[in-house]
Design an enzyme around this catalytic site. Structure first.
Site, PDB file in Angstrom:
ATOM      1  N   SER A 105       0.652  16.093  -6.595  1.00 24.04           N
ATOM      2  CA  SER A 105       0.810  14.651  -6.322  1.00 24.04           C
ATOM      3  C   SER A 105       1.475  13.944  -7.499  1.00 24.04           C
ATOM      4  CB  SER A 105      -0.546  13.997  -6.051  1.00 24.04           C
ATOM      5  OG  SER A 105      -1.124  14.545  -4.899  1.00 24.04           O
ATOM      6  N   GLU A 147      -1.776  -1.457   0.569  1.00 26.00           N
ATOM      7  CA  GLU A 147      -2.599  -2.597   0.135  1.00 26.00           C
ATOM      8  C   GLU A 147      -3.955  -2.509   0.810  1.00 26.00           C
ATOM      9  OE1 GLU A 147      -0.507  -6.215   0.956  1.00 26.00           O
ATOM     10  OE2 GLU A 147       1.186  -5.632  -0.344  1.00 26.00           O
ATOM     11  N   SER A 152      -1.453   2.178   7.170  1.00 21.58           N
ATOM     12  CA  SER A 152      -0.497   2.784   8.108  1.00 21.58           C
ATOM     13  C   SER A 152       0.564   1.787   8.559  1.00 21.58           C
ATOM     14  CB  SER A 152      -1.241   3.310   9.344  1.00 21.58           C
ATOM     15  OG  SER A 152      -2.191   4.264   8.967  1.00 21.58           O
ATOM     16  N   ASN A 254       9.420   9.693   3.292  1.00 18.30           N
ATOM     17  CA  ASN A 254       9.931  10.878   3.978  1.00 18.30           C
ATOM     18  C   ASN A 254      10.266  11.990   2.976  1.00 18.30           C
ATOM     19  OD1 ASN A 254      10.609  11.837   6.628  1.00 18.30           O
ATOM     20  ND2 ASN A 254      12.688  11.976   5.847  1.00 18.30           N
ATOM     21  N   ARG A 257       6.909  13.437   1.751  1.00 16.62           N
ATOM     22  CA  ARG A 257       6.296  14.256   2.815  1.00 16.62           C
ATOM     23  C   ARG A 257       6.919  15.631   2.884  1.00 16.62           C
ATOM     24  NH1 ARG A 257       7.315   9.478   6.773  1.00 16.62           N
ATOM     25  NH2 ARG A 257       5.476   8.317   6.106  1.00 16.62           N
ATOM     26  N   GLY A 353     -19.316  32.147   1.955  1.00 16.08           N
ATOM     27  CA  GLY A 353     -20.732  31.801   2.080  1.00 16.08           C
ATOM     28  C   GLY A 353     -21.085  30.645   1.146  1.00 16.08           C
ATOM     29  N   GLU A 377       0.873   9.546   2.726  1.00 18.45           N
ATOM     30  CA  GLU A 377       2.255   9.784   3.208  1.00 18.45           C
ATOM     31  C   GLU A 377       2.295   9.830   4.734  1.00 18.45           C
ATOM     32  OE1 GLU A 377       4.213   9.642   0.836  1.00 18.45           O
ATOM     33  OE2 GLU A 377       3.214  10.480  -0.911  1.00 18.45           O
TER      34      GLU A 377
HETATM   35  P1  FAD Z   1      -5.508   2.925   7.925  1.00 23.06           P
HETATM   36  O1  FAD Z   1      -4.069   2.632   8.113  1.00 23.06           O
HETATM   37  O2  FAD Z   1      -6.469   1.795   7.911  1.00 23.06           O
HETATM   38  O3  FAD Z   1      -5.946   3.972   9.022  1.00 23.06           O
HETATM   39  C1  FAD Z   1      -7.308   4.283   9.321  1.00 23.06           C
HETATM   40  C2  FAD Z   1      -7.334   5.218  10.528  1.00 23.06           C
HETATM   41  O4  FAD Z   1      -6.761   4.532  11.671  1.00 23.06           O
HETATM   42  C3  FAD Z   1      -6.466   6.462  10.317  1.00 23.06           C
HETATM   43  O5  FAD Z   1      -7.048   7.554  10.963  1.00 23.06           O
HETATM   44  C4  FAD Z   1      -5.169   6.101  10.992  1.00 23.06           C
HETATM   45  O6  FAD Z   1      -4.399   7.220  11.404  1.00 23.06           O
HETATM   46  C5  FAD Z   1      -5.702   5.309  12.189  1.00 23.06           C
HETATM   47  N1  FAD Z   1      -4.680   4.430  12.751  1.00 23.06           N
HETATM   48  C6  FAD Z   1      -4.060   3.366  12.184  1.00 23.06           C
HETATM   49  N2  FAD Z   1      -3.157   2.849  13.018  1.00 23.06           N
HETATM   50  C7  FAD Z   1      -3.199   3.595  14.147  1.00 23.06           C
HETATM   51  C8  FAD Z   1      -2.483   3.588  15.386  1.00 23.06           C
HETATM   52  N3  FAD Z   1      -1.492   2.705  15.639  1.00 23.06           N
HETATM   53  N4  FAD Z   1      -2.788   4.516  16.300  1.00 23.06           N
HETATM   54  C9  FAD Z   1      -3.738   5.452  16.072  1.00 23.06           C
HETATM   55  N5  FAD Z   1      -4.446   5.525  14.930  1.00 23.06           N
HETATM   56  C10 FAD Z   1      -4.169   4.610  13.990  1.00 23.06           C
HETATM   57  N6  FAD Z   1      -0.226   4.672  -1.182  1.00 23.06           N
HETATM   58  C11 FAD Z   1       0.842   4.244  -1.949  1.00 23.06           C
HETATM   59  O7  FAD Z   1       1.504   3.263  -1.620  1.00 23.06           O
HETATM   60  N7  FAD Z   1       1.149   4.896  -3.112  1.00 23.06           N
HETATM   61  C12 FAD Z   1       0.460   5.965  -3.567  1.00 23.06           C
HETATM   62  O8  FAD Z   1       0.776   6.534  -4.621  1.00 23.06           O
HETATM   63  C13 FAD Z   1      -0.666   6.429  -2.789  1.00 23.06           C
HETATM   64  N8  FAD Z   1      -1.458   7.448  -3.239  1.00 23.06           N
HETATM   65  C14 FAD Z   1      -2.602   7.776  -2.554  1.00 23.06           C
HETATM   66  C15 FAD Z   1      -3.498   8.700  -3.103  1.00 23.06           C
HETATM   67  C16 FAD Z   1      -4.685   9.002  -2.439  1.00 23.06           C
HETATM   68  C17 FAD Z   1      -5.662   9.955  -3.056  1.00 23.06           C
HETATM   69  C18 FAD Z   1      -4.959   8.431  -1.157  1.00 23.06           C
HETATM   70  C19 FAD Z   1      -6.210   8.785  -0.426  1.00 23.06           C
HETATM   71  C20 FAD Z   1      -4.090   7.502  -0.630  1.00 23.06           C
HETATM   72  C21 FAD Z   1      -2.911   7.157  -1.315  1.00 23.06           C
HETATM   73  N9  FAD Z   1      -2.053   6.163  -0.820  1.00 23.06           N
HETATM   74  C22 FAD Z   1      -0.970   5.730  -1.578  1.00 23.06           C
HETATM   75  C23 FAD Z   1      -2.416   5.412   0.379  1.00 23.06           C
HETATM   76  C24 FAD Z   1      -2.095   6.126   1.688  1.00 23.06           C
HETATM   77  O9  FAD Z   1      -0.725   6.191   1.891  1.00 23.06           O
HETATM   78  C25 FAD Z   1      -2.851   5.370   2.794  1.00 23.06           C
HETATM   79  O10 FAD Z   1      -4.220   5.665   2.627  1.00 23.06           O
HETATM   80  C26 FAD Z   1      -2.392   5.771   4.200  1.00 23.06           C
HETATM   81  O11 FAD Z   1      -1.126   5.258   4.477  1.00 23.06           O
HETATM   82  C27 FAD Z   1      -3.376   5.305   5.289  1.00 23.06           C
HETATM   83  O12 FAD Z   1      -3.670   3.963   5.121  1.00 23.06           O
HETATM   84  P2  FAD Z   1      -5.212   3.480   5.150  1.00 23.06           P
HETATM   85  O13 FAD Z   1      -5.980   4.342   4.213  1.00 23.06           O
HETATM   86  O14 FAD Z   1      -5.201   2.019   4.910  1.00 23.06           O
HETATM   87  O15 FAD Z   1      -5.721   3.808   6.585  1.00 23.06           O
END
Ligand code: FAD
Length: 399
Positions: A105, A147, A152, A254, A257, A353, A377
């Site tokens: 990462s 944020e 997503s 992209n 990923r 185990g 991602e």
């Molecule tokens: P949410 O978007 O709130 O989603 C929660 C759940 O709802 C998920 O299962 C999702 O798939 C589902 N969901 C949401 N919308 C829909 C839909 N339309 N249909 C069906 N299901 C849906 N971000 C950065 O910008 N820079 C970084 O360097 C970075 N590093 C990271 C490092 C770590 C360890 C982690 C855990 C995250 C990092 N992220 C970073 C953030 C990451 O990209 C986000 O966590 C990710 O995009 C998901 O957003 P969220 O956690 O807010 O989940």
């Protein structure tokens, strides 16, 4: 009628049952072996301790060493970057993640997110100021898109950038930002009156803070931070001239990923190798557990998934090197390879185990890490929807 050749005499290689190595060039094999050696010397001996302590204490030193090896922004051209093929970069990601997803990462965020954004969307001044130092590991970058209320759906971001005379003033908060607290430069995405815009923010700018996020149970050997932007005043030149609209950050994701498609395969390979070794030496009921059919079925299924994933990664890498790789194909690879890697780790854990839950072995660490990789991602659900749209022609992101 086909003519039969002489019988094939090359023996079965458990590490490479499909002879995929024969599809790699000498240069690609050399990159792989160099990164594998670096990980074995510099990271593997410490990684379980770092993970347990929830730290990456040597991040700067490691970055400089990886810079010397040409691993930072390695598939980018110019400005001190190594300019390797996409396949060579993928193999590096695979080896780094076979060690730990947190280390991969660090490299992905540096090269595929922060450096890529500057290389693709930056001004000549941004590129010459930051890229050579970032390639050398002298400067670390992060990428702030997510944020608290926009994950997503980054289009709903609330961080703003407003004009004040000739300056920009940024306000808002980013979360889950890899490398945030150790970064010298942050690529930050904010909303302006014209739409989403990327900015190059030196982290010493007044009003910028990047506190560490704690209590993670995944990617523990990785720095994860909040970014707080409190009236961060930047000159007009801080805006990425080509980094406008949501497509810009999405194209960076992209790139990252693509590295994950390979990286997850590395974590899975490590879990498979560990399980195979363990099964051959662990005896129960008077026999090695590898002699039981149920264990063999698990090992065979794991090997199928690891090496199929590697073929997918290699195919996508070759497409990328020919500039023919589409984002939906990257979604295909990320969704499949991360999901299967997680499954391989879970199965490996059962073979070990009780030892499967111990940090004495890498399996539970990979398994916990891959939970983050499944989510960042683009979550697995988002990539499923990308493929669903590609298959049906109908987007289902909004219900
Ligand atoms: P949410 O978007 O709130 O989603 C929660 C759940 O709802 C998920 O299962 C999702 O798939 C589902 N969901 C949401 N919308 C829909 C839909 N339309 N249909 C069906 N299901 C849906 N971000 C950065 O910008 N820079 C970084 O360097 C970075 N590093 C990271 C490092 C770590 C360890 C982690 C855990 C995250 C990092 N992220 C970073 C953030 C990451 O990209 C986000 O966590 C990710 O995009 C998901 O957003 P969220 O956690 O807010 O989940």
């Amino acid at each position: 009628m086909t003519q039969e050749g002489p019988p094939v005499t090359t023996p079965f290689n458990p590490s490479d049952p499909l002879d995929i190595d024969t599809l790699l060039s000498d240069e690609e094999l050399a990159v792989r072996d160099t990164v594998r050696g670096f990980c074995a010397d510099r990271i593997t001996p410490h990684i379980a301790d770092w993970f347990e302590r929830g730290e990456l204490p040597a991040a700067r030193e490691l970055a400089r060493e990886m810079g010397k090896l040409g691993l930072l922004g390695m598939h980018l051209e110019g400005y001190g970057c190594a300019g390797t093929s996409a396949v060579a970069y993928g193999l590096a990601c695979l080896e780094l993640e076979a060690c730990d997803s947190g280390i991969r990462s660090l490299v992905s965020v540096q090269g595929s997110l922060a450096m890529f954004a500057i290389r693709r969307f930056g001004s000549e001044e941004h590129k010459s100021r930051w890229l050579p130092r970032m390639a050398a590991g002298e400067a670390i970058g992060c990428f702030g898109l997510t944020e608290p209320d926009a994950g997503s759906d980054p289009g709903s971001m609330r961080t703003t950038a407003r004009r004040d005379g000739g300056d920009w003033v940024l306000n808002g908060r980013k979360m889950w930002i890899t490398n945030g607290s150790i970064a010298d430069v942050a690529v930050v995405w904010a909303r302006t009156e014209q739409g989403v815009q990327g900015f190059v923010v030196p982290t010493e700018t007044p009003g910028f803070a990047a506190p560490l996020m704690h209590r993670k149970l995944s990617l523990r050997a990785s720095v994860t931070s909040e970014l707080i932007l409190d009236d961060v005043r930047l000159p007009a030149s801080a805006a990425l001239p080509e980094g406008t609209g949501l497509r810009a950050p999405l194209s960076c994701l992209n790139e990252a990923r693509y590295g994950i498609v390979w990286g997850a395969t590395g974590a899975a390979r490590s879990a498979l190798e560990t399980a195979l070794d363990y099964a051959k030496s662990r005896e129960q009921f008077g026999r090695p557990i590898a002699a039981f059919q149920l264990t063999q079925a698990k090992l065979a299924d794991m090997a199928l998934e690891v090496h199929k994933a590697l073929l997918v990664a290699l195919h996508l890498g070759r497409l990328k090197d020919e500039h023919r790789l589409r984002p939906d194909q990257v979604s295909f690879g990320k969704l499949n390879n991360v999901r299967e890697a997680l499954d391989v780790c879970r199965t490996a854990r059962t073979i070990l185990g009780a030892n499967g839950i111990s940090l004495e072995y890498p399996v539970i660490r990979h398994m916990a890490n891959l939970e983050s990789v499944l989510t960042y991602e683009g979550t697995s659900e988002m990539h499923t929807l990308v493929l669903g749209q590609a298959l049906t022609g109908t987007p289902a992101f909004r219900g």
